[in-house]
Design an enzyme around this catalytic site. Structure first.
Site, mmCIF file in Angstrom:
data_model
loop_
_atom_site.group_PDB
_atom_site.id
_atom_site.type_symbol
_atom_site.label_atom_id
_atom_site.label_comp_id
_atom_site.label_asym_id
_atom_site.label_seq_id
_atom_site.Cartn_x
_atom_site.Cartn_y
_atom_site.Cartn_z
ATOM 1 N N GLU A 93 43.835 49.087 22.463
ATOM 2 C CA GLU A 93 42.573 48.474 22.081
ATOM 3 C C GLU A 93 42.398 48.418 20.575
ATOM 4 O O GLU A 93 42.824 49.324 19.863
ATOM 5 C CB GLU A 93 41.440 49.338 22.632
ATOM 6 C CG GLU A 93 40.670 48.650 23.720
ATOM 7 C CD GLU A 93 39.595 49.544 24.263
ATOM 8 O OE1 GLU A 93 39.851 50.169 25.297
ATOM 9 O OE2 GLU A 93 38.514 49.620 23.662
ATOM 10 N N CYS A 106 39.311 48.569 13.486
ATOM 11 C CA CYS A 106 39.657 49.910 13.954
ATOM 12 C C CYS A 106 40.946 49.794 14.761
ATOM 13 O O CYS A 106 40.987 49.118 15.794
ATOM 14 C CB CYS A 106 38.502 50.443 14.809
ATOM 15 S SG CYS A 106 38.839 52.051 15.526
ATOM 16 N N CYS A 113 47.394 59.242 24.070
ATOM 17 C CA CYS A 113 47.289 60.315 23.086
ATOM 18 C C CYS A 113 47.654 61.636 23.748
ATOM 19 O O CYS A 113 47.424 61.827 24.937
ATOM 20 C CB CYS A 113 45.851 60.380 22.561
ATOM 21 S SG CYS A 113 45.629 61.544 21.199
ATOM 22 N N CYS A 117 41.250 65.530 23.613
ATOM 23 C CA CYS A 117 39.879 65.921 23.263
ATOM 24 C C CYS A 117 38.968 65.628 24.461
ATOM 25 O O CYS A 117 39.080 64.568 25.090
ATOM 26 C CB CYS A 117 39.400 65.176 22.023
ATOM 27 S SG CYS A 117 40.399 65.574 20.566
ATOM 28 N N CYS A 120 36.906 62.285 24.806
ATOM 29 C CA CYS A 120 37.577 61.032 24.428
ATOM 30 C C CYS A 120 37.997 60.239 25.656
ATOM 31 O O CYS A 120 38.537 60.790 26.621
ATOM 32 C CB CYS A 120 38.802 61.355 23.578
ATOM 33 S SG CYS A 120 39.796 59.908 23.221
ATOM 34 N N CYS A 335 35.979 53.651 21.629
ATOM 35 C CA CYS A 335 37.366 53.216 21.738
ATOM 36 C C CYS A 335 38.012 53.693 23.016
ATOM 37 O O CYS A 335 37.807 54.791 23.472
ATOM 38 C CB CYS A 335 38.155 53.696 20.539
ATOM 39 S SG CYS A 335 39.665 52.820 20.556
HETATM 40 N N1 SAH Z 1 43.017 61.069 16.841
HETATM 41 C C1 SAH Z 1 42.265 60.704 15.681
HETATM 42 C C2 SAH Z 1 41.806 59.258 15.668
HETATM 43 C C3 SAH Z 1 41.259 58.684 16.946
HETATM 44 S S1 SAH Z 1 39.640 59.200 17.450
HETATM 45 C C4 SAH Z 1 41.096 61.665 15.505
HETATM 46 O O1 SAH Z 1 40.927 62.528 16.346
HETATM 47 O O2 SAH Z 1 40.396 61.577 14.495
HETATM 48 C C5 SAH Z 1 38.580 58.500 16.227
HETATM 49 C C6 SAH Z 1 37.213 59.151 16.159
HETATM 50 O O3 SAH Z 1 36.432 58.807 17.316
HETATM 51 C C7 SAH Z 1 37.296 60.658 16.117
HETATM 52 O O4 SAH Z 1 36.433 61.186 15.154
HETATM 53 C C8 SAH Z 1 36.867 61.001 17.507
HETATM 54 O O5 SAH Z 1 36.442 62.311 17.595
HETATM 55 C C9 SAH Z 1 35.807 59.958 17.805
HETATM 56 N N2 SAH Z 1 35.483 59.836 19.239
HETATM 57 C C10 SAH Z 1 36.312 59.939 20.285
HETATM 58 N N3 SAH Z 1 35.655 59.806 21.455
HETATM 59 C C11 SAH Z 1 34.349 59.594 21.143
HETATM 60 C C12 SAH Z 1 33.164 59.392 21.915
HETATM 61 N N4 SAH Z 1 33.192 59.371 23.255
HETATM 62 N N5 SAH Z 1 31.999 59.218 21.252
HETATM 63 C C13 SAH Z 1 31.959 59.215 19.884
HETATM 64 N N6 SAH Z 1 33.044 59.394 19.111
HETATM 65 C C14 SAH Z 1 34.230 59.600 19.719
#
Ligand code: SAH
Length: 343
Positions: A93, A106, A113, A117, A120, A335
């Site tokens: 995406e 973005c 991944c 997290c 995510c 995302c």
């Molecule tokens: N792996 C990298 C980049 C991808 S995530 C990282 O962890 O920074 C990019 C950003 O989106 C990160 O700050 C992540 O914590 C945030 N993110 C992921 N899922 C999210 C969600 N459901 N709501 C808001 N932010 C989110």
């Protein structure tokens, strides 16, 4: 023999290739301007190269592109999400975020991944593979071609994947994005976001690039962070903060911390006080983002009132903090959400 994926070559490798084909050195600038500036899809378009060189390039190299599986444009703010299919049928995406003063893309850096997290959208689907340089550049080329009225000013590696887990390809993509003959996007307008891979942060500090670094922090409490950002078990908060301070020292640049507010997890006033204490004296700023719900019934964002209290508590302790507007909420612009709707 497989043809060479020309957009995955560094500028130096491209120069080497062209020299081998009897082309002059300056031809690499021309080829880059065709590939990245004008988004050429074939060597035949490169009319200022002589026909013989074009034929040789055609025989040796190929020009990749991504194909569109789906897209959604927000009526509210124009944010557009694209779901792309890659050559091996993997999907990724990309999000285009138009604003008055800038237009941001973005980018995804991996298919899936490894880091899991908890909040995510991509975590439950695991890791497939790294993106090639050409695939990341193709994300940009597609969005550029479909938004011809908007100059792309900013790039953030905040899509699917962990950019520091695909370090070399991401750095090569950044070089092409920044190159005058490439996309000509200022280094300071490019942001790499990491969940906190310390060895890669140390390497990144030595690159001598003016690229921005974001660290996804999400909690100032070690146990809480281990729960929501599991890589914290490997690179705990105290080590991460030390690496951040060293980065700031070595590069004389600031770090932006990303902090997703999740109700009942990391969003109380006490959490804000802990965060302020952790970041005290450091050259940094905090981007606070309300949690973007992935599926009903899991986590949720705190209320507007609680969010305001959190922000006030941070600012009261002299932490530079910005509450980020969530963009494209009407299209699930968080995302990975378009991708999971198809997986
Ligand atoms: N792996 C990298 C980049 C991808 S995530 C990282 O962890 O920074 C990019 C950003 O989106 C990160 O700050 C992540 O914590 C945030 N993110 C992921 N899922 C999210 C969600 N459901 N709501 C808001 N932010 C989110």
């Amino acid at each position: 023999m497989d043809k060479i994926d020309i957009k995955s070559l560094s500028k130096r490798e491209l120069e080497g290739l062209l020299a081998g084909l009897g082309g002059e050195r300056y031809r690499s600038g021309q080829v880059c301007r065709w590939l990245y500036g004008r988004g050429a899809r074939s060597f035949d378009e490169m009319t200022d190269l002589n026909a013989r060189l074009r034929e040789k390039l055609k025989a040796k190299c190929r020009i990749t592109h991504v194909s569109l599986l789906d897209s959604k444009r927000s009526h509210a703010d124009g944010t557009t999400k694209y779901l792309f299919k890659l050559e091996d049928s993997s999907s990724i995406e990309t999000v285009f975020i138009p604003e008055k003063s800038r237009n941001t893309i973005c980018l995804s850096s991996q298919v899936g991944c490894k880091f899991g997290c908890l909040f995510c959208a991509s975590a439950p689907f695991g890791f497939v593979r790294n993106l090639k340089v050409s695939e990341m550049l193709d994300e940009v080329l597609f969005v550029k071609a479909h938004n011809p009225g908007s100059r792309i000013s900013n790039i953030v590696f905040m899509g699917i994947g962990e950019p520091f887990d695909n370090y070399d390809n991401v750095m090569n993509a950044i070089r092409a994005l920044n190159d005058k003959d490439g996309f000509d996007i200022g280094a300071r307008k490019i942001t790499v976001s990491t969940c906190g891979i310390i060895p890669a942060m140390e390497r990144f500090a030595k690159e001598g690039l003016q690229v921005e670094l974001s660290v996804s922090l999400h909690s100032a409490d070690n146990a809480t962070r281990s729960k929501i950002v599991p890589v914290n078990k490997k690179y705990p908060l105290s080590d991460l903060l030390e690496a951040c301070r060293e980065y700031v020292e070595a590069t004389n640049r600031i770090i932006t911390f990303e902090y997703v507010l999740i109700d009942g997890v990391n969003a109380s006033e006490e959490d804000a006080h802990k965060l302020a204490k952790l970041l005290k004296g450091m050259k940094c700023k905090v981007n606070v983002i309300a949690y973007n719900q992935i599926k009903a019934g899991d986590y949720s964002a705190p209320s507007v009132e609680k969010t305001a209290l959190f922000m006030r508590a941070l600012k009261g302790r002299r932490i530079k903090a910005m509450l980020r507007k969530s963009r494209g909420e009407d299209i699930d612009a968080g995302c990975g959400q378009l991708r999971i709707s198809k997986l």
